[in-house]
Enzyme design. Structure first.
Site, PDB file in Angstrom:
ATOM      1  N   GLY A  43       0.825  -1.207   0.000  1.00 20.77           N
ATOM      2  CA  GLY A  43       0.000   0.000   0.000  1.00 20.77           C
ATOM      3  C   GLY A  43       0.860   1.257   0.000  1.00 20.77           C
ATOM      4  CD  GLN A  64      -6.852  -0.597   7.384  1.00 21.90           C
ATOM      5  OE1 GLN A  64      -7.688  -1.498   7.545  1.00 21.90           O
ATOM      6  NE2 GLN A  64      -5.586  -0.740   7.748  1.00 21.90           N
ATOM      7  CG  ASN A  80      -4.659   3.599   9.624  1.00 21.59           C
ATOM      8  OD1 ASN A  80      -4.972   4.653   9.071  1.00 21.59           O
ATOM      9  ND2 ASN A  80      -3.600   3.497  10.394  1.00 21.59           N
ATOM     10  CB  CYS A  95       3.174   2.532  10.571  1.00 22.97           C
ATOM     11  SG  CYS A  95       2.719   1.378   9.322  1.00 22.97           S
ATOM     12  CB  SER A 146      -2.095  -2.977   1.245  1.00 24.74           C
ATOM     13  OG  SER A 146      -1.126  -3.805   1.829  1.00 24.74           O
ATOM     14  N   GLY A 147      -2.484  -6.033  -0.348  1.00 22.52           N
ATOM     15  CA  GLY A 147      -2.973  -7.411  -0.235  1.00 22.52           C
ATOM     16  C   GLY A 147      -3.062  -7.927   1.187  1.00 22.52           C
ATOM     17  CG  HIS A 148      -0.296  -6.734   4.526  1.00 21.65           C
ATOM     18  ND1 HIS A 148      -0.304  -6.454   5.870  1.00 21.65           N
ATOM     19  CD2 HIS A 148       0.109  -5.590   3.922  1.00 21.65           C
ATOM     20  CE1 HIS A 148       0.088  -5.193   6.071  1.00 21.65           C
ATOM     21  NE2 HIS A 148       0.350  -4.655   4.900  1.00 21.65           N
TER      22      HIS A 148
HETATM   23  N1  PLP Z   1      -2.762   3.059   4.180  1.00 18.82           N
HETATM   24  C1  PLP Z   1      -3.451   2.646   5.248  1.00 18.82           C
HETATM   25  C2  PLP Z   1      -4.745   3.318   5.580  1.00 18.82           C
HETATM   26  C3  PLP Z   1      -2.963   1.602   6.026  1.00 18.82           C
HETATM   27  O1  PLP Z   1      -3.657   1.187   7.088  1.00 18.82           O
HETATM   28  C4  PLP Z   1      -1.723   1.001   5.678  1.00 18.82           C
HETATM   29  C5  PLP Z   1      -1.140  -0.072   6.518  1.00 18.82           C
HETATM   30  O2  PLP Z   1      -1.389  -0.138   7.711  1.00 18.82           O
HETATM   31  C6  PLP Z   1      -1.057   1.473   4.548  1.00 18.82           C
HETATM   32  C7  PLP Z   1      -1.602   2.496   3.824  1.00 18.82           C
HETATM   33  C8  PLP Z   1       0.261   0.890   4.120  1.00 18.82           C
HETATM   34  O3  PLP Z   1       0.106  -0.388   3.579  1.00 18.82           O
HETATM   35  P1  PLP Z   1       1.383  -1.357   3.457  1.00 18.82           P
HETATM   36  O4  PLP Z   1       1.649  -1.889   4.818  1.00 18.82           O
HETATM   37  O5  PLP Z   1       0.943  -2.445   2.526  1.00 18.82           O
HETATM   38  O6  PLP Z   1       2.490  -0.557   2.915  1.00 18.82           O
END
Ligand code: PLP
Length: 397
Positions: A73, A182, A152, A328, A202-204
């Site tokens: 993502g 999300q 998120n 994060c 984002s796949g995960h």
């Molecule tokens: N955007 C949002 C709203 C997210 O919650 C996240 C991951 O927590 C991301 C972007 C980033 O995704 P990735 O972990 O695949 O880089």
């Protein structure tokens, strides 16, 4: 170890067995480079198109040619933002929100240092944006507007379709990027019927493995590649395609679409039960948003006058995984920028916990949390330095 109760699905999800099964042949037997000319490469080449179609269907894109595979993502967001600004060196105004994920906010910090003007739209105490403020801010100079579809940390949904319309009405040339990480697999997405130019997933977050994502680029939208090299992904993302993972995100997208109504009904029911159970049994708990327009799997609850990290450690001891802030930012002890932007009172800012469910969450797990969490909170409340405030709060209830 105690049975695991995994309620941190906004951080990442378990890979679906069917996804793993679909991926395995591309590690073992079908390892050809999809760009090679011989017959052995035909299947790896074809499955990229199958996956593109599956992601197209999840996002409701017009054509599979609008889907670019990325590594995550964050890469999707970086490509959309940097790839847009690289094409438009004269306009140096950007609009975003104060509650975006760090993979968006920190990119803008970088551009601010280079002289761009970035407006961060604030939110009210329910986490909602003021669309009038957005309307006022869009000008001839606005190169890009980027707004997340759902947050998120709180699950709050922003009206991105409406936002894209407002932006395009004021300036049809402004590019609209939506971080849909999300919402993919949680609510229906029909991007072709919106004015959104680019959208990242984002796949995960929907039961594919970590390390694969996708970027929707509406046909006609110009975006420079972040990774320059070969002409994979129609020149929008160089590098030999990660075939097993792309097969994985494709299968996960197909399954996510099938599970949408389960998400809207059953997962929401379990989330609501968890929320009601906690609020009923814990006197110093409060919901950090009361709006109903949230993704069905997420709740964010403040436990007043106690530390979130302590709650998480006690929960972890009995096998319950949840989080404070986003994965994060949870390495830092800084209170969440999202809750701060909402003006969540300091009394619960440090003690806010996000629970996020998935299709693997069971009723027994929810009952377990409702049973085990209140005594933990009571124990921590009893050792809080804020006994007078807590007594006053209890009397109010
Ligand atoms: N955007 C949002 C709203 C997210 O919650 C996240 C991951 O927590 C991301 C972007 C980033 O995704 P990735 O972990 O695949 O880089």
């Amino acid at each position: 170890m105690t049975n695991l109760v995994y309620l941190d699905n906004n951080a990442t999800t378990k890979v679906d067995e069917k996804v793993l099964e679909a991926m395995l042949p591309y590690f073992k037997e079908e390892y050809a480079n999809p760009s090679s000319m011989y017959d052995f490469a035909k299947n790896p080449h074809n499955v990229l198109n199958v996956a593109r179609k599956q992601v197209q269907e999840l996002l409701g894109a017009e054509s599979e040619r609008e889907i670019v595979f990325t590594s995550c993502g964050s890469e999707s967001a970086n490509t959309a933002i940097k790839g847009t600004l690289a094409n438009n060196k004269t306009k140096r105004h950007i609009i975003t929100t104060a509650v975006e994920h760090p993979c968006v906010l920190n990119v803008y910090k970088h551009f601010e240092k280079q002289g761009y003007k970035v407006d961060y739209l604030g939110v009210n105490s329910n986490g909602e944006l003021d669309l009038e403020e957005l309307k006022e801010k869009v000008t001839e100079e606005t190169a890009l507007v980027s707004v997340m579809w759902a947050n998120n940390e709180t699950g709050i949904i922003f009206p991105v379709e409406k936002i894209a319309e407002i932006v395009k009405e004021k300036n049809p040339e402004t590019v609209v990027y939506v971080d849909a990480v999300q919402v993919a697999g949680k609510i229906n997405i029909d991007v072709k019927n919106t004015k959104i130019d680019m959208l990242g997933v984002s796949g995960h977050k929907f039961h594919a493995p970590k390390g694969v994502g996708a970027l929707y680029v509406k046909s006609g939208t110009i975006v420079s590649p972040l990774i320059i090299g070969g002409h994979q992904e129609r020149g929008k993302r160089a590098g030999t395609e990660n075939v097993p993972y792309i097969v994985g995100i494709g299968k996960a997208a197909e399954l996510a679409k099938e599970y949408l109504s389960y998400e809207a009904n059953e997962i929401k029911r379990l989330r609501d039960k968890l929320e009601a159970g906690i609020l009923k049994h814990v006197f110093n708990s409060r919901l950090n948003t009361s709006i109903t327009n949230r993704v069905p799997n997420t709740t964010n609850i403040g436990f007043q006058y106690i530390e979130g990290e302590l709650i998480l450690l006690h929960l972890s001891d009995i096998g319950i995984c949840a989080s404070s802030g986003s994965a994060c930012t949870s390495g830092s002890l800084e209170p969440s920028h999202v809750l701060r932007a909402m003006g969540v009172p300091f009394t619960s800012l440090h003690g806010s916990i996000r629970f996020s469910l998935s299709r693997y969450t069971t009723e027994q797990e929810i009952d377990y949390v409702i049973e085990k969490l209140p005594p933990i909170i009571e124990k921590l409340t009893n050792i809080s330095p804020y006994q007078e405030e807590l007594a006053a709060l209890k009397n109010l209830k």
